[in-house]
Design a protein around this motif. Structure first.
Motif, PDB file in Angstrom:
ATOM      1  N   GLY A   1       0.782  -1.223   0.000  1.00 18.00           N
ATOM      2  CA  GLY A   1       0.000   0.000   0.000  1.00 18.00           C
ATOM      3  C   GLY A   1       0.816   1.276   0.000  1.00 18.00           C
ATOM      4  N   ARG A   2       2.094   1.174   0.285  1.00 16.16           N
ATOM      5  CA  ARG A   2       2.932   2.367   0.278  1.00 16.16           C
ATOM      6  C   ARG A   2       3.332   2.737  -1.149  1.00 16.16           C
ATOM      7  NH1 ARG A   2       7.867   1.161   4.029  1.00 16.16           N
ATOM      8  NH2 ARG A   2       7.766  -0.784   2.835  1.00 16.16           N
ATOM      9  N   GLN A   3       3.995   3.881  -1.277  1.00 13.16           N
ATOM     10  CA  GLN A   3       4.426   4.378  -2.569  1.00 13.16           C
ATOM     11  C   GLN A   3       5.943   4.231  -2.703  1.00 13.16           C
ATOM     12  OE1 GLN A   3       2.351   5.860  -5.096  1.00 13.16           O
ATOM     13  NE2 GLN A   3       0.714   4.994  -3.840  1.00 13.16           N
ATOM     14  N   ARG A   4       6.380   3.684  -3.843  1.00 10.06           N
ATOM     15  CA  ARG A   4       7.802   3.552  -4.099  1.00 10.06           C
ATOM     16  C   ARG A   4       8.244   4.694  -5.014  1.00 10.06           C
ATOM     17  NH1 ARG A   4      11.355  -0.629  -3.995  1.00 10.06           N
ATOM     18  NH2 ARG A   4       9.682  -2.166  -3.812  1.00 10.06           N
ATOM     19  N   PRO A   5       9.209   5.525  -4.568  1.00 10.05           N
ATOM     20  CA  PRO A   5       9.676   6.620  -5.429  1.00 10.05           C
ATOM     21  C   PRO A   5      10.611   6.119  -6.523  1.00 10.05           C
ATOM     22  CG  PRO A   5      10.898   6.624  -3.367  1.00 10.05           C
ATOM     23  CD  PRO A   5       9.861   5.542  -3.240  1.00 10.05           C
ATOM     24  N   LEU A   6      10.356   6.512  -7.746  1.00 11.73           N
ATOM     25  CA  LEU A   6      11.210   6.183  -8.876  1.00 11.73           C
ATOM     26  C   LEU A   6      11.590   7.459  -9.608  1.00 11.73           C
ATOM     27  CD1 LEU A   6       9.531   3.009 -10.447  1.00 11.73           C
ATOM     28  CD2 LEU A   6      11.505   3.099  -8.929  1.00 11.73           C
ATOM     29  N   GLY A   7      12.662   7.391 -10.350  1.00 13.28           N
ATOM     30  CA  GLY A   7      13.095   8.532 -11.139  1.00 13.28           C
ATOM     31  C   GLY A   7      13.052   8.213 -12.624  1.00 13.28           C
ATOM     32  N   VAL A   8      12.639   9.187 -13.421  1.00  9.27           N
ATOM     33  CA  VAL A   8      12.590   9.012 -14.874  1.00  9.27           C
ATOM     34  C   VAL A   8      13.640   9.931 -15.491  1.00  9.27           C
ATOM     35  CG1 VAL A   8      11.169   9.153 -16.948  1.00  9.27           C
ATOM     36  CG2 VAL A   8      10.131   8.502 -14.763  1.00  9.27           C
ATOM     37  N   PRO A   9      14.786   9.393 -15.939  1.00  8.56           N
ATOM     38  CA  PRO A   9      15.803  10.232 -16.589  1.00  8.56           C
ATOM     39  C   PRO A   9      15.323  10.666 -17.973  1.00  8.56           C
ATOM     40  CG  PRO A   9      16.720   8.133 -15.798  1.00  8.56           C
ATOM     41  CD  PRO A   9      15.237   8.013 -15.768  1.00  8.56           C
ATOM     42  N   THR A  10      15.988  11.657 -18.523  1.00 11.21           N
ATOM     43  CA  THR A  10      15.697  12.060 -19.891  1.00 11.21           C
ATOM     44  C   THR A  10      16.166  10.966 -20.856  1.00 11.21           C
ATOM     45  OG1 THR A  10      17.822  13.185 -20.142  1.00 11.21           O
ATOM     46  CG2 THR A  10      15.972  14.481 -19.284  1.00 11.21           C
ATOM     47  N   LEU A  11      15.675  11.032 -22.079  1.00  5.43           N
ATOM     48  CA  LEU A  11      15.988   9.991 -23.047  1.00  5.43           C
ATOM     49  C   LEU A  11      17.488   9.896 -23.305  1.00  5.43           C
ATOM     50  CD1 LEU A  11      14.607   7.932 -25.023  1.00  5.43           C
ATOM     51  CD2 LEU A  11      14.963   9.654 -26.781  1.00  5.43           C
ATOM     52  N   GLU A  12      18.152  11.028 -23.494  1.00  6.73           N
ATOM     53  CA  GLU A  12      19.591  10.981 -23.757  1.00  6.73           C
ATOM     54  C   GLU A  12      20.356  10.459 -22.551  1.00  6.73           C
ATOM     55  OE1 GLU A  12      20.723  13.972 -27.362  1.00  6.73           O
ATOM     56  OE2 GLU A  12      21.143  14.637 -25.312  1.00  6.73           O
ATOM     57  N   ASP A  13      19.926  10.802 -21.347  1.00 13.19           N
ATOM     58  CA  ASP A  13      20.581  10.249 -20.162  1.00 13.19           C
ATOM     59  C   ASP A  13      20.428   8.731 -20.110  1.00 13.19           C
ATOM     60  OD1 ASP A  13      21.433  12.708 -19.356  1.00 13.19           O
ATOM     61  OD2 ASP A  13      19.847  13.034 -17.893  1.00 13.19           O
ATOM     62  N   LYS A  14      19.242   8.231 -20.502  1.00  9.79           N
ATOM     63  CA  LYS A  14      19.038   6.781 -20.544  1.00  9.79           C
ATOM     64  C   LYS A  14      19.989   6.131 -21.545  1.00  9.79           C
ATOM     65  CE  LYS A  14      14.070   6.905 -19.464  1.00  9.79           C
ATOM     66  NZ  LYS A  14      12.715   6.622 -20.007  1.00  9.79           N
ATOM     67  N   ILE A  15      20.142   6.759 -22.708  1.00 12.46           N
ATOM     68  CA  ILE A  15      21.004   6.193 -23.752  1.00 12.46           C
ATOM     69  C   ILE A  15      22.452   6.123 -23.266  1.00 12.46           C
ATOM     70  CG2 ILE A  15      21.947   6.585 -26.058  1.00 12.46           C
ATOM     71  CD1 ILE A  15      19.247   7.834 -26.815  1.00 12.46           C
ATOM     72  N   VAL A  16      22.940   7.222 -22.701  1.00 10.67           N
ATOM     73  CA  VAL A  16      24.332   7.259 -22.259  1.00 10.67           C
ATOM     74  C   VAL A  16      24.544   6.298 -21.088  1.00 10.67           C
ATOM     75  CG1 VAL A  16      26.190   8.727 -21.403  1.00 10.67           C
ATOM     76  CG2 VAL A  16      24.557   9.634 -23.062  1.00 10.67           C
ATOM     77  N   GLN A  17      23.584   6.238 -20.176  1.00 12.15           N
ATOM     78  CA  GLN A  17      23.719   5.323 -19.047  1.00 12.15           C
ATOM     79  C   GLN A  17      23.780   3.876 -19.509  1.00 12.15           C
ATOM     80  OE1 GLN A  17      20.873   5.908 -15.895  1.00 12.15           O
ATOM     81  NE2 GLN A  17      21.273   8.099 -15.742  1.00 12.15           N
ATOM     82  N   ARG A  18      22.948   3.507 -20.465  1.00 10.68           N
ATOM     83  CA  ARG A  18      22.990   2.140 -20.990  1.00 10.68           C
ATOM     84  C   ARG A  18      24.331   1.840 -21.646  1.00 10.68           C
ATOM     85  NH1 ARG A  18      19.006  -1.482 -21.774  1.00 10.68           N
ATOM     86  NH2 ARG A  18      16.951  -0.988 -20.920  1.00 10.68           N
ATOM     87  N   SER A  19      24.860   2.810 -22.356  1.00 14.40           N
ATOM     88  CA  SER A  19      26.150   2.617 -23.002  1.00 14.40           C
ATOM     89  C   SER A  19      27.251   2.435 -21.967  1.00 14.40           C
ATOM     90  CB  SER A  19      26.460   3.804 -23.919  1.00 14.40           C
ATOM     91  OG  SER A  19      27.664   3.607 -24.609  1.00 14.40           O
TER      92      SER A  19
END
Length: 491
Positions: free
Chosen positions: A143-161
């Motif tokens: 029932g609680r809330q889990r905080p998540l973060g949504v990076p920008t698309l380019e940040d996602k690309i660079v992080q995956r790389s």
């Protein structure tokens, strides 16, 4: 690719015990100095296709495997390789939420090659800037809330790389009992290892531990030091620091902290594994070989881990020293969720002899683990779906059926079939058949209620629901073999 050999006086952690099926750890956390030399080695040519990109990382992996003390000083050219960035883009979910800049996967892809060339250029000359992540909350089973973060698309690309490049190094170092967020490893492999460890080792006591707010308390300073054990490329270190310091956009304000890594980014699981590799994995591997007299097993999935002991006094000593170890690295065990209890093949008879009740159960990776017996009276670890997980999934199904209430039966049936297949594929383990049947029954009942709400003239009989269930819903069945059978095949 150039690299450095680091000289250190740190103790060497000896080889692992058989139940880990892992590699030896060759360095401890403290006492490692910076590299002083950088022997010459020609860089590999820039990759032109996916095959050469992977072969370039294979050379990195081979160097890391041959010498566990090598430090890599030129890695960024692997990160900004256009082919690797393109692969990272294609690996993202097209329908994922956009970050603070509003850039979507589809829009970015309309001019993909130009965008990737621009991104690679900014990475190469150091002009890339990480943006704050957007804070979102998702409901948890309790029932609680889990905080998540949504990076920008380019940040996602660079992080995956970056993760792809760093995995070539750290997958060589990570130990066999670490299963979370690693290539070729899964939750069921962790569950299998725990089952086999409990049944084949002399486990009488279990430590079920929980790290309090691990992702929110991970110390940036220590994390950077851990990365530097293997990576001396300052440009890679600056990228990681940019993501750690980018902050979180919440209620129109950017919040920054010197601790924690936001869950939701591609780099967060790797950083979490890296932190616990040095703080926990190498330490417990050394502890059980130098201090333990009896059997000790350990299984870790991300920040969730279970440790089994043969002797109670060693378990209590370990727990005390673990608290001290975590405190040194700014971590804390949750006092209410961390417990040491009797569990194993002799737990029930020992407790009966002392006039105590049944052995306690514990939860791990969605299952409740219970001391059970076979038909012949032999000890058998029984695994049932956690009640909170089962109830939470049913609440989710009921909410979605309300949204689909005015759609056709084939649409509702296709949705429920997909949900149940996924549920059975994960929870379909031996000894859990009753929970699977219970889930199927309740899903069928929820579907019946949804159909009755939209019916103006008459109710929906159970005979009709049985026909619909047989038509659309898969039967409750065990999808996985017993862990010892599967491990015997895979090893």
């Amino acid at each position: 690719m150039t690299h450095e050999r680091e000289k250190s006086d740190s103790p060497v952690v000896p080889g692992k015990q058989p139940n880990d099926a892992g590699r030896p750890a060759e360095e401890a956390v403290e006492g490692r100095g910076l590299a002083k030399g950088n022997p010459h080695e020609c860089n590999a040519p820039r990759a032109q296709d996916r095959t050469s990109v992977l072969s370039a990382l294979e050379r990195v992996r081979e160097v890391a495997r041959k010498d566990r003390k090598q430090r890599f000083s030129t890695l960024l050219h692997h990160v900004y390789d256009t082919e690797r960035l393109r692969g990272a883009y294609r690996a993202l979910k097209p329908d994922a939420a956009a970050g603070v800049d509003g850039e979507t996967w589809q829009h970015y892809g309309e001019n993909l090659e130009a965008n990737l060339e621009d991104l690679a250029g900014r990475l190469k000359r150091g002009a890339y800037r990480a943006k704050p992540v957007k804070r979102v909350f998702i409901p948890k089973a309790d029932g609680r809330q889990r905080p998540l973060g949504v990076p920008t698309l380019e940040d996602k690309i660079v992080q995956r790389s970056v993760v792809e490049v760093l995995n070539a190094i750290y997958e060589v170092d990570f130990l066999g009992f670490s299963y979370g967020f690693r290539t070729g490893r899964s939750q069921h492999q962790a569950l299998d290892a725990l089952y086999v460890g409990i049944t084949q080792k002399k486990v009488n006591w279990v430590l079920d531990a929980d790290i309090r707010s691990f992702f929110d308390t991970l110390d940036h300073g220590w994390l950077v030091k851990f990365v530097e054990h293997r990576v001396s490329d300052q440009r890679i270190l600056r990228l990681i620091q940019k993501w750690l310091n980018a902050g979180v956009l919440e209620d129109g304000k950017v919040l920054r902290s010197e601790v924690g890594t936001v869950q939701g980014g591609s780099v967060s699981p790797l950083l979490a594994n890296l932190y616990l590799h040095y703080v926990f994995d190498l330490w417990i591997e050394q502890w059980r070989q130098e201090k333990a007299k009896g059997d000790v097993i350990v299984v870790r999935y991300a920040d969730d881990f279970v440790v089994g002991f043969q002797h109670r006094n060693e378990a209590e000593q370990f727990l005390s020293e673990l608290r001290e170890r975590f405190a040194k690295f700014k971590l804390e065990l949750h006092p209410e969720k961390t417990r040491l209890f009797e569990f194993g093949r002799f737990a029930e008879q020992n407790r009966r002899r002392r006039g105590e009740g049944k052995p306690e159960s514990f939860n791990f990776l969605g299952f409740t683990h219970i001391c059970g017996k076979t038909a012949k009276g032999w000890f058998l670890p029984v695994r049932h779906t956690m009640r909170k997980r089962l109830a939470g999934k049913l609440v989710e199904v009921a909410a979605e059926l309300r949204h689909l209430m005015n759609t056709s039966i084939p649409i509702m049936g296709a949705y429920l079939r997909a949900v149940m297949r996924g549920h059975f594929q994960y929870y379909g383990v031996p000894t859990n058949g009753r929970a699977l049947s219970t889930f199927r029954y309740h899903v069928t009942n929820l579907w019946r209620r949804a159909l009755m709400r939209r019916s103006q003239k008459h109710g929906v009989t159970w005979a009709r629901m049985a026909r619909l269930a047989n038509r659309w819903l898969p039967p409750a069945r065990i999808c996985h073999p017993y862990p010892n059978q599967r491990l015997r095949v895979t090893t």
